[in-house]
Design an enzyme around this catalytic site. Sequence first.
Site, PDB file in Angstrom:
ATOM      1  N   THR A 141      -7.557   2.812  -4.135  1.00  0.00           N
ATOM      2  CA  THR A 141      -6.663   2.967  -2.977  1.00  0.00           C
ATOM      3  C   THR A 141      -5.510   1.967  -3.103  1.00  0.00           C
ATOM      4  O   THR A 141      -4.843   1.664  -2.121  1.00  0.00           O
ATOM      5  CB  THR A 141      -7.409   2.718  -1.635  1.00  0.00           C
TER       6      THR A 141
ATOM      7  N   LEU B  10      -9.597  -9.443  -4.266  1.00  0.00           N
ATOM      8  CA  LEU B  10     -10.162  -9.787  -2.958  1.00  0.00           C
ATOM      9  C   LEU B  10      -9.093 -10.473  -2.104  1.00  0.00           C
ATOM     10  O   LEU B  10      -9.189 -11.641  -1.771  1.00  0.00           O
ATOM     11  CB  LEU B  10     -11.400 -10.677  -3.118  1.00  0.00           C
ATOM     12  N   GLY B  11      -8.056  -9.692  -1.768  1.00  0.00           N
ATOM     13  CA  GLY B  11      -7.041 -10.180  -0.826  1.00  0.00           C
ATOM     14  C   GLY B  11      -7.427  -9.687   0.562  1.00  0.00           C
ATOM     15  O   GLY B  11      -8.598  -9.455   0.842  1.00  0.00           O
ATOM     16  N   ARG B  12      -6.391  -9.480   1.400  1.00  0.00           N
ATOM     17  CA  ARG B  12      -6.683  -9.068   2.784  1.00  0.00           C
ATOM     18  C   ARG B  12      -7.438  -7.748   2.833  1.00  0.00           C
ATOM     19  O   ARG B  12      -8.431  -7.607   3.557  1.00  0.00           O
ATOM     20  CB  ARG B  12      -5.371  -8.955   3.571  1.00  0.00           C
ATOM     21  N   ILE B  13      -6.972  -6.756   2.045  1.00  0.00           N
ATOM     22  CA  ILE B  13      -7.622  -5.437   2.102  1.00  0.00           C
ATOM     23  C   ILE B  13      -9.001  -5.506   1.449  1.00  0.00           C
ATOM     24  O   ILE B  13      -9.987  -4.994   1.985  1.00  0.00           O
ATOM     25  CB  ILE B  13      -6.732  -4.360   1.438  1.00  0.00           C
TER      26      ILE B  13
ATOM     27  N   HIS C  70      -2.593   9.684  -0.892  1.00  0.00           N
ATOM     28  CA  HIS C  70      -2.084   8.358  -0.484  1.00  0.00           C
ATOM     29  C   HIS C  70      -2.138   8.181   1.049  1.00  0.00           C
ATOM     30  O   HIS C  70      -1.109   7.989   1.700  1.00  0.00           O
ATOM     31  CB  HIS C  70      -0.668   8.131  -1.020  1.00  0.00           C
TER      32      HIS C  70
ATOM     33  N   ARG D 155      -2.783   1.159  -6.276  1.00  0.00           N
ATOM     34  CA  ARG D 155      -1.615   1.860  -6.817  1.00  0.00           C
ATOM     35  C   ARG D 155      -2.074   2.637  -8.050  1.00  0.00           C
ATOM     36  O   ARG D 155      -2.880   2.113  -8.857  1.00  0.00           O
ATOM     37  CB  ARG D 155      -0.513   0.878  -7.223  1.00  0.00           C
TER      38      ARG D 155
ATOM     39  N   GLU E 202       3.140   9.584  -8.619  1.00  0.00           N
ATOM     40  CA  GLU E 202       3.149  10.262  -7.313  1.00  0.00           C
ATOM     41  C   GLU E 202       4.497  10.903  -7.023  1.00  0.00           C
ATOM     42  O   GLU E 202       5.520  10.312  -7.378  1.00  0.00           O
ATOM     43  CB  GLU E 202       2.856   9.234  -6.206  1.00  0.00           C
TER      44      GLU E 202
END
Length: 325
Positions: A242, A161-164, A291, A244, A273
Site C-alpha cells: 500500500t 515502521l513510520g507513522r503508517i 490506490h 508505492r 499507475e
Amino acid sequence: MDDLPLTGHVYVPRLLTDDAMAELGTLDRTLVVGPEEPPSRAELLRGVTGAAAVICTLTERIDAEVLDAAGPQLRVVANTAVGYDNIDVSAASSRGVVVTNTPGVLDRATADLTLGLILAAARRIAEGDRFLRHGTPWTWGPRMMVGLDLSAGATLGIIGLGRIGRAVARRARAFDMRVLATPTRAELDEDERASIEFVDLPALLRRSDVVSLHCPLTPETRHLIDREALRLMKPTALLVNTARGPVVDTDALVAALESGEIGGAALDVYEDEPHVDPRLLAFEQIVLTPHLGSAGDATRSAMCRMSVANAVEVLAGRPPLTPVS
Ligand code: GLV
C-alpha cells in the site's frame, strides 16, 4: 483557463473535496481549478504558468520543467498526499519553492485498508467473491477455500515502521499477529518496543507470513522487493503493497507468483499507475485495489484541507505547516 496567463494565481489541477474548495474560495487570489481527472502535461504546464501556489495531487509530476513554466513568483507546491515522489524537491528548493505534504492525517485510513487487504488475501475474501459471482457450484466443506489464520501465530513483517507502519502494527496486534519490523528511526512507545521484534530485511523476509510495505519511494527503495527478496520469502507468504508501486519489481513478482515462490499478494499501488500490468489480473491469489489507501471520507477531507492550509500559510508569508524537508 481561457484567460491565462495570469500571475499570482492559485492553481489546483484537480478538484479537491468540497470543504477544501470552500476554503480556497475565501482567498483573495484568482483560482484556476481543474476537473476531477488529472490534467494532461500540456494542461499542467499551462495551468502553472504564473501561479504563486500549486495545490496538486500525486498524479501530477512536478519537475524542473513545470517549475520553470510556473515562473519565479511560484512560492509553494502543496501536495495532497503524504508521499511526494511525484515532486522534484531539490529542483523546487533550488528555486526557493516550498514543498509540503499531508503527513499524519491518513495513517489510520491507510492502515485500515492494509488490514483489509491482508484479511482479503489471507482468508481469500476477494477470491471467494469472484467464485460466487462466476456461479461456481459449491457446498461448505472442511477443506474448502482454506486460508491463512492470522490469529494462529501468523507473523507480519513491516518494512518501513513510520507513522503508517506503526498504525498497521497496532491493528495486527489486535489480530494476535506477531510483528517484525526493519529498524526504524521513529520514536516508539513502550508497548511498541515490547511487542515488535526488530530484524534485518533478509530475516524479516524469511520469517514473515505476510510482508507489508510502508516505506516511501526513494532511489534506495525502488525495486527493494526484487527477485532476490522474493526468493527469501516463504512459499506460502503474502506480499502486501500500500506504499508505492515501484517499491516492487512487477516482473519479479509475476515470476515469483508463477513459480510458486510466494503464496499470493495484495496490491493497492502499481509501477505505472493507473496502468495495471495485465499479467497480475490472471492470478487468483492476488487481491487488487485502485490506490485506495487514504480513500476514507474524513481522511480525504483532512488531506485536502491540509494542503490548502499549507498553501495559505506560505502565501501569507508564514512558515508552512508540514514542509517535506
Ligand atoms: C497516498 O498514496 C499518499 O501518499 O498520500
